[in-house]
Enzyme design. Structure first.
Site, PDB file in Angstrom:
ATOM      1  N   TRP A 132       0.888  -1.194  -0.059  1.00 22.75           N
ATOM      2  CA  TRP A 132      -0.053  -0.019  -0.026  1.00 22.75           C
ATOM      3  C   TRP A 132       0.978   1.172   0.051  1.00 22.75           C
ATOM      4  CZ3 TRP A 132       2.388   2.307   4.057  1.00 22.75           C
ATOM      5  CH2 TRP A 132       2.616   1.309   4.976  1.00 22.75           C
ATOM      6  N   GLU A 229      10.368  -8.651  -3.675  1.00 20.16           N
ATOM      7  CA  GLU A 229      10.751  -7.532  -3.073  1.00 20.16           C
ATOM      8  C   GLU A 229      10.300  -6.928  -1.840  1.00 20.16           C
ATOM      9  OE1 GLU A 229      12.910  -5.673  -5.056  1.00 20.16           O
ATOM     10  OE2 GLU A 229      12.646  -5.864  -7.317  1.00 20.16           O
ATOM     11  N   CYS A 263      10.457   1.185   1.647  1.00 20.95           N
ATOM     12  CA  CYS A 263      10.865  -0.233   1.698  1.00 20.95           C
ATOM     13  C   CYS A 263      12.520  -0.271   1.827  1.00 20.95           C
ATOM     14  CB  CYS A 263      10.660  -1.159   0.532  1.00 20.95           C
ATOM     15  SG  CYS A 263      11.122  -0.383  -0.883  1.00 20.95           S
TER      16      CYS A 263
HETATM   17  P1  NAD Z   1       2.144  -7.309   3.471  1.00 22.24           P
HETATM   18  O1  NAD Z   1       3.337  -8.444   3.254  1.00 22.24           O
HETATM   19  O2  NAD Z   1       1.512  -7.173   4.679  1.00 22.24           O
HETATM   20  O3  NAD Z   1       1.318  -7.393   2.206  1.00 22.24           O
HETATM   21  C1  NAD Z   1       1.515  -7.148   1.105  1.00 22.24           C
HETATM   22  C2  NAD Z   1       0.632  -7.798  -0.139  1.00 22.24           C
HETATM   23  O4  NAD Z   1       0.760  -9.188   0.205  1.00 22.24           O
HETATM   24  C3  NAD Z   1      -0.763  -7.353   0.395  1.00 22.24           C
HETATM   25  O5  NAD Z   1      -1.400  -7.096  -0.899  1.00 22.24           O
HETATM   26  C4  NAD Z   1      -1.533  -8.448   1.223  1.00 22.24           C
HETATM   27  O6  NAD Z   1      -2.910  -8.626   0.915  1.00 22.24           O
HETATM   28  C5  NAD Z   1      -0.685  -9.582   0.370  1.00 22.24           C
HETATM   29  N1  NAD Z   1      -0.837 -10.991   1.451  1.00 22.24           N
HETATM   30  C6  NAD Z   1      -0.603 -10.881   2.627  1.00 22.24           C
HETATM   31  N2  NAD Z   1      -0.517 -12.278   2.793  1.00 22.24           N
HETATM   32  C7  NAD Z   1      -0.664 -13.143   1.789  1.00 22.24           C
HETATM   33  C8  NAD Z   1      -0.575 -14.424   1.277  1.00 22.24           C
HETATM   34  N3  NAD Z   1      -0.708 -15.359   2.467  1.00 22.24           N
HETATM   35  N4  NAD Z   1      -0.674 -14.819  -0.056  1.00 22.24           N
HETATM   36  C9  NAD Z   1      -0.704 -13.706  -0.806  1.00 22.24           C
HETATM   37  N5  NAD Z   1      -0.647 -12.481  -0.610  1.00 22.24           N
HETATM   38  C10 NAD Z   1      -0.619 -11.996   0.493  1.00 22.24           C
HETATM   39  O7  NAD Z   1       3.106  -5.765   3.259  1.00 22.24           O
HETATM   40  P2  NAD Z   1       2.722  -4.459   3.707  1.00 22.24           P
HETATM   41  O8  NAD Z   1       2.404  -4.166   4.949  1.00 22.24           O
HETATM   42  O9  NAD Z   1       1.641  -4.167   2.383  1.00 22.24           O
HETATM   43  O10 NAD Z   1       3.766  -3.589   3.041  1.00 22.24           O
HETATM   44  C11 NAD Z   1       4.780  -3.229   3.854  1.00 22.24           C
HETATM   45  C12 NAD Z   1       6.126  -4.212   3.535  1.00 22.24           C
HETATM   46  O11 NAD Z   1       6.285  -4.123   1.839  1.00 22.24           O
HETATM   47  C13 NAD Z   1       7.214  -3.630   4.154  1.00 22.24           C
HETATM   48  O12 NAD Z   1       7.946  -4.731   4.777  1.00 22.24           O
HETATM   49  C14 NAD Z   1       8.122  -3.090   2.930  1.00 22.24           C
HETATM   50  O13 NAD Z   1       9.404  -2.969   3.176  1.00 22.24           O
HETATM   51  C15 NAD Z   1       7.681  -3.903   1.903  1.00 22.24           C
HETATM   52  N6  NAD Z   1       7.933  -3.153   0.642  1.00 22.24           N
HETATM   53  C16 NAD Z   1       9.134  -3.648  -0.124  1.00 22.24           C
HETATM   54  C17 NAD Z   1       9.400  -2.849  -1.505  1.00 22.24           C
HETATM   55  C18 NAD Z   1      10.615  -3.431  -2.102  1.00 22.24           C
HETATM   56  O14 NAD Z   1      10.555  -2.814  -3.335  1.00 22.24           O
HETATM   57  N7  NAD Z   1      11.529  -3.918  -1.758  1.00 22.24           N
HETATM   58  C19 NAD Z   1       8.396  -1.919  -1.805  1.00 22.24           C
HETATM   59  C20 NAD Z   1       7.465  -1.410  -0.937  1.00 22.24           C
HETATM   60  C21 NAD Z   1       7.207  -2.071   0.206  1.00 22.24           C
END
Ligand code: NAD
Length: 457
Positions: A132, A229, A263
């Site tokens: 998000w 990522e 991130c």
């Molecule tokens: P999150 O892992 O909670 O959710 C990410 C996505 O995964 C959401 O769409 C969620 O609904 C989905 N999801 C959750 N459980 C799942 C499952 N079991 N199977 C499939 N999909 C599932 O992360 P978040 O809170 O949305 O985002 C924050 C995190 O993202 C931070 O750790 C940040 O560092 C990371 N991030 C990384 C990058 C990068 O490029 N490395 C970029 C942006 C954010």
């Protein structure tokens, strides 16, 4: 199941609700994408780009609605939301310019009797799971290169941006993108899991390490590639010869912009002893004059965190640090007079490795600072993390910079800046920050099958 969307900057007032995709919807989305893929891949690169541009045009015409809903749902200041949308258009254009060269067949071996031609074919149907924190940028970041290369994409953004996702689905339908080429689905992690368990050909994931690891296991069971990522805890090393005025501007931007929810944000400051007092004083001044506020006001630079759960996690990480002896230089509390997921700009010292703010990813405006005396010590502290996404090094000595950068275990190293992101530059992590690279030629190659066609001469 309905997903209720709330505004983290207005005491979590309800701003709408959306029906999440059911299992049948997920299956139908993948079937649509599968049906659309051969015809999409058969178009010329130019034809695909024109259809993608029609989607961008529809988004441009609806820019204000997209920006408003994004800010309301996830707390990004309204001016940043608008900027992030125009920046995304530029990113798409950049990928489209790069595509021809990146995807052109090329001879990799030749002798008297044969030649080997490396070609790039789209993988097929790709499931893209996104977070998000940069809702619109994630469309170019996760969907741009796959679509340009001839894949179709079923995209499942975070449940924190359900209304945004619904709007994007409506805008896709208004564009010239053929049905099934890009299918956004609304839903939480359970919908994401339903999607990655479908017969897709590749998974692209951006989000937390914990979720990325689960998805990697699912991909392994199906022997399909997954590009992850994931989280980060980038170090920022401030050497004794750093230009402090410039360094603090960059350090503050890399840590506090987007309310610390980057991130590859600078999440641990490692400061040479001789610069420590100056860094603390300048950061304190910065924090005291940086107002956190309602994200919908034009003047706001830092809005609330995305949600109550994010605020609670951040508070527990700071409480843990304070229990273990950390000292508060500034912040460590909610600002007065605001209701919602607000947290003040925070600087902590007396940090030890056992503290969660040191060894966990901190997704909020909190900066722990430690000191060092030797270059070796700085490198060891920088690498003292299970993550390896970004790293920031502040020094006026280019030789020192190069020497240190080589020894840092991270995918992207920045010199005297907070911003090193470019659509031409491969982006991705070492260690638990991910596998594979997005962007640039490397990003195109990840979303393609490499097929070598040998020819007799
Ligand atoms: P999150 O892992 O909670 O959710 C990410 C996505 O995964 C959401 O769409 C969620 O609904 C989905 N999801 C959750 N459980 C799942 C499952 N079991 N199977 C499939 N999909 C599932 O992360 P978040 O809170 O949305 O985002 C924050 C995190 O993202 C931070 O750790 C940040 O560092 C990371 N991030 C990384 C990058 C990068 O490029 N490395 C970029 C942006 C954010």
């Amino acid at each position: 199941m309905k997903i209720v969307s709330t505004n983290p900057g207005r005491n979590y007032e309800v701003i709408g609700e959306v029906e999440a995709a059911s299992e049948a919807d997920v299956e139908a989305a993948v079937a649509l994408a599968r049906k659309a893929q051969p015809a999409w891949a058969a178009l010329s690169l130019q034809e695909r780009c024109n259809k993608i541009r029609s989607f961008l045009k529809v988004c441009e015409a609806n820019l204000e609605d997209i920006a408003q809903i994004m800010s309301k749902e996830m707390g990004k200041p309204i001016s940043s939301s608008r900027d992030s949308i125009t920046q995304t258009f530029e990113e798409f254009e950049d990928y489209m310019e790069q595509a021809e060269a990146a995807l052109a067949p090329n001879v990799v071996f030749e002798n008297d009797s044969e030649k080997h031609i490396q070609t790039f074919e789209p993988r097929g149907v790709i499931a893209a799971i996104t977070p998000w924190n940069f809702p619109f940028n994630n469309i170019s970041f996760q969907v741009g290169q796959p679509l340009i290369a001839g894949n179709t994409v079923v995209m499942k953004p975070s449940e924190e941006i359900a209304l945004f996702t619904k709007l994007i689905a409506e805008l896709v339908a208004q564009s010239d993108l053929p049905e099934g080429v890009l299918v956004p689905l609304v839903g939480d992690g359970s919908v994401g899991e339903m999607l990655v368990r479908q017969k897709v050909d590749m998974i692209l994931f951006t989000g937390s390490t914990q979720t990325g690891q689960k998805i990697t296991q699912i991909a392994a069971e199906r022997s399909i590639p997954v590009l992850t990522e994931m989280g980060g805890s980038a170090p920022g090393i401030v050497f004794e010869d750093a230009d402090i005025a410039r360094t603090i501007d960059m350090l503050a931007m890399a840590r506090f912009d987007n309310t610390g929810q980057y991130c590859d944000g600078l999440k641990r400051a490692i400061v040479h002893k001789s610069k420590y007092d100056e860094v603390l004083k300048t950061l304190k001044d910065y924090a005291q004059k940086t107002k956190v506020g309602d994200q919908l006001q034009e003047s706001t630079k830092l809005g609330p965190l995305v949600a109550k759960r994010q605020l609670e996690k951040l508070e527990s990480q700071v409480a843990d640090a304070l229990e273990k002896g950390a000292e508060v230089i500034v912040g460590a509390k909610q600002p007065d007079g605001l209701q919602g997921a607000y947290y003040g700009v925070t600087v902590l010292t007396n940090i030890t490795p056992e503290m969660r703010v040191w060894h966990e990813e901190v997704f909020g405006p909190v900066l722990p600072i430690v000191t060092f005396e030797t270059e070796e010590e700085a490198i060891a502290l920088a690498n003292d993390t299970e993550y390896g996404l970004g790293a920031y090094i502040f020094t006026e000595d280019i030789e020192k910079y190069r020497r240190v950068a080589k020894q840092i275990q991270a995918g992207n190293i920045a010199h005297n800046t907070a911003w090193y992101f470019s659509p031409k530059t491969p982006f991705g992590g070492y260690k638990k920050s991910g596998n594979g690279r997005s962007q640039g030629a490397a990003g195109f190659h990840e979303v393609c099958q490499i097929k070598v066609i040998s020819e007799e001469k």
